[in-house]
Design a protein around this motif. Structure first.
Motif, PDB file in Angstrom:
ATOM      1  N   PRO A 137      -6.883   7.858  -3.424  1.00 27.06           N
ATOM      2  CA  PRO A 137      -6.164   6.581  -3.506  1.00 27.06           C
ATOM      3  C   PRO A 137      -7.005   5.515  -4.209  1.00 27.06           C
ATOM      4  CG  PRO A 137      -6.131   7.460  -1.269  1.00 27.06           C
ATOM      5  CD  PRO A 137      -7.123   8.267  -2.037  1.00 27.06           C
ATOM      6  N   GLN A 138      -6.427   4.847  -5.166  1.00 32.44           N
ATOM      7  CA  GLN A 138      -7.150   3.803  -5.887  1.00 32.44           C
ATOM      8  C   GLN A 138      -7.442   2.624  -4.964  1.00 32.44           C
ATOM      9  OE1 GLN A 138      -5.208   2.584  -9.486  1.00 32.44           O
ATOM     10  NE2 GLN A 138      -5.886   4.387 -10.614  1.00 32.44           N
ATOM     11  N   GLY A 139      -8.678   2.123  -5.051  1.00 34.40           N
ATOM     12  CA  GLY A 139      -9.064   0.958  -4.275  1.00 34.40           C
ATOM     13  C   GLY A 139      -9.431   1.245  -2.837  1.00 34.40           C
ATOM     14  N   VAL A 140      -9.421   2.519  -2.444  1.00 28.36           N
ATOM     15  CA  VAL A 140      -9.744   2.885  -1.064  1.00 28.36           C
ATOM     16  C   VAL A 140     -11.195   3.348  -0.989  1.00 28.36           C
ATOM     17  CG1 VAL A 140      -9.279   4.549   0.777  1.00 28.36           C
ATOM     18  CG2 VAL A 140      -7.387   3.451  -0.428  1.00 28.36           C
ATOM     19  N   ARG A 141     -11.957   2.767  -0.078  1.00 24.22           N
ATOM     20  CA  ARG A 141     -13.368   3.124   0.100  1.00 24.22           C
ATOM     21  C   ARG A 141     -13.613   3.872   1.399  1.00 24.22           C
ATOM     22  NH1 ARG A 141     -15.109  -2.939  -0.169  1.00 24.22           N
ATOM     23  NH2 ARG A 141     -13.185  -2.905   1.064  1.00 24.22           N
ATOM     24  N   ASN A 142     -12.760   3.655   2.387  1.00 19.45           N
ATOM     25  CA  ASN A 142     -12.879   4.335   3.670  1.00 19.45           C
ATOM     26  C   ASN A 142     -11.514   4.335   4.345  1.00 19.45           C
ATOM     27  OD1 ASN A 142     -12.640   1.749   5.147  1.00 19.45           O
ATOM     28  ND2 ASN A 142     -14.675   1.366   4.286  1.00 19.45           N
ATOM     29  N   THR A 143     -11.392   5.028   5.475  1.00 18.66           N
ATOM     30  CA  THR A 143     -10.079   5.152   6.116  1.00 18.66           C
ATOM     31  C   THR A 143      -9.556   3.816   6.628  1.00 18.66           C
ATOM     32  OG1 THR A 143     -11.225   5.818   8.143  1.00 18.66           O
ATOM     33  CG2 THR A 143     -10.316   7.565   6.763  1.00 18.66           C
ATOM     34  N   THR A 144     -10.451   2.863   6.889  1.00 22.28           N
ATOM     35  CA  THR A 144     -10.003   1.542   7.327  1.00 22.28           C
ATOM     36  C   THR A 144      -9.120   0.886   6.274  1.00 22.28           C
ATOM     37  OG1 THR A 144     -12.030   1.272   8.620  1.00 22.28           O
ATOM     38  CG2 THR A 144     -10.772  -0.715   8.142  1.00 22.28           C
ATOM     39  N   ASP A 145      -9.434   1.142   4.996  1.00 25.93           N
ATOM     40  CA  ASP A 145      -8.632   0.570   3.913  1.00 25.93           C
ATOM     41  C   ASP A 145      -7.199   1.089   3.924  1.00 25.93           C
ATOM     42  OD1 ASP A 145     -10.760  -0.919   2.950  1.00 25.93           O
ATOM     43  OD2 ASP A 145     -11.410   0.638   1.552  1.00 25.93           O
ATOM     44  N   LEU A 146      -6.981   2.242   4.562  1.00 26.96           N
ATOM     45  CA  LEU A 146      -5.637   2.814   4.610  1.00 26.96           C
ATOM     46  C   LEU A 146      -4.761   2.155   5.672  1.00 26.96           C
ATOM     47  CD1 LEU A 146      -6.640   6.571   4.320  1.00 26.96           C
ATOM     48  CD2 LEU A 146      -5.551   5.207   2.547  1.00 26.96           C
ATOM     49  N   LEU A 147      -5.366   1.331   6.513  1.00 27.44           N
ATOM     50  CA  LEU A 147      -4.615   0.715   7.596  1.00 27.44           C
ATOM     51  C   LEU A 147      -3.767  -0.456   7.118  1.00 27.44           C
ATOM     52  CD1 LEU A 147      -7.334   0.787  10.404  1.00 27.44           C
ATOM     53  CD2 LEU A 147      -5.436   2.373  10.046  1.00 27.44           C
ATOM     54  N   ASN A 148      -4.026  -0.936   5.892  1.00 28.52           N
ATOM     55  CA  ASN A 148      -3.176  -1.996   5.355  1.00 28.52           C
ATOM     56  C   ASN A 148      -2.157  -1.396   4.386  1.00 28.52           C
ATOM     57  OD1 ASN A 148      -4.347  -1.883   2.635  1.00 28.52           O
ATOM     58  ND2 ASN A 148      -6.156  -2.850   3.549  1.00 28.52           N
ATOM     59  N   GLN A 149      -1.158  -2.175   4.040  1.00 27.87           N
ATOM     60  CA  GLN A 149      -0.060  -1.664   3.227  1.00 27.87           C
ATOM     61  C   GLN A 149      -0.520  -1.234   1.843  1.00 27.87           C
ATOM     62  OE1 GLN A 149       3.050  -0.999   4.332  1.00 27.87           O
ATOM     63  NE2 GLN A 149       3.194   0.053   2.366  1.00 27.87           N
ATOM     64  N   ALA A 150      -1.474  -1.965   1.264  1.00 28.19           N
ATOM     65  CA  ALA A 150      -1.959  -1.624  -0.072  1.00 28.19           C
ATOM     66  C   ALA A 150      -2.636  -0.258  -0.071  1.00 28.19           C
ATOM     67  CB  ALA A 150      -2.928  -2.698  -0.571  1.00 28.19           C
ATOM     68  N   GLY A 151      -3.459  -0.004   0.933  1.00 19.44           N
ATOM     69  CA  GLY A 151      -4.148   1.277   1.013  1.00 19.44           C
ATOM     70  C   GLY A 151      -3.195   2.430   1.247  1.00 19.44           C
TER      71      GLY A 151
END
Length: 213
Positions: A137-151
């Motif tokens: 996923p573009q812009g994702v550095r860790n799983t926490t970034d997936l918790l928002n809509q953009a991630g």
């Protein structure tokens, strides 16, 4: 009993037990979870991988001493799997190789959704020529970034791209299991999704069922 090894450090028992509870809920297996000491950031590069291996082996030995009939190392890079197999007489299952194996069983063209970077060798080595595509996923550095809509949107977009050239998609990060990404993707993406923790549970169920037969 299945010993589940988490490859990071936390004092939160619920977080430690999360993957074991997922396996227990799906397969009815008794699980006991362990985490390694002094690595709050887990495994994120070659040095942290090397540091983690003896700790993983120690945790796996403790699980065996506690009565585990198999051990599952819940990390898609399969750290310490070979080392544990050298010292234990019970099955040792790696999340990455389990997911790759199930992916191969489901189709000849396997796409891999990484969290960042390239596909872990534990997965790429098994897939070989069947690794049809890989993405993160573009812009994702860790799983926490997936918790928002953009991630989450980035993960869905990457999976949809993989689906164009793959018969099945392997999720190459057990953090995806923690946030339930497979369930989201299965409702959107038009190919089967292999969750690495679920894959490990599948192999563990087979191993433990054979031991009881």
């Amino acid at each position: 009993m299945l010993g589940v090894i988490r490859v990071f450090t936390t004092a939160d028992d619920a977080i430690v037990a999360a993957h074991g509870q997922l396996i227990a809920s799906l397969f009815g297996l008794e699980t006991r979870s362990y985490c390694i000491p002094d690595q709050p950031l887990g495994i994120y590069d070659a040095a942290s991988h090397q540091q983690a291996v003896p700790k993983i082996v120690a945790a796996a030995k403790k699980a065996a001493e506690d009565g585990a009939k198999a051990v599952f190392i819940s990390c898609a890079a399969d750290p310490g799997v070979q080392e544990c197999r050298q010292v234990l007489s019970i099955p040792v299952i790696g999340a990455g190789s389990a997911a790759a194996g199930i992916g191969l069983a489901m189709g000849p063209r396997v796409g891999v959704l990484n969290l960042t970077g390239s596909t872990p060798p534990a997965i790429a080595g098994l897939l070989g020529k069947h690794l049809a595509a890989e993405a993160a996923p573009q812009g994702v550095r860790n799983t926490t970034d997936l918790l928002n809509q953009a991630g989450m949107s980035a993960a869905i977009e990457a999976a949809n791209i993989l689906a164009r050239s793959a018969d099945v998609i392997v999720l190459a990060c057990t953090g995806y299991s923690t946030i339930g990404l497979a369930k989201v993707l299965r409702s959107i993406v038009g190919v089967p999704i292999v969750d690495a923790v679920e894959a490990g549970g599948t192999v563990a169920f087979y191993c433990l069922a054979r031991r009881m037969a």
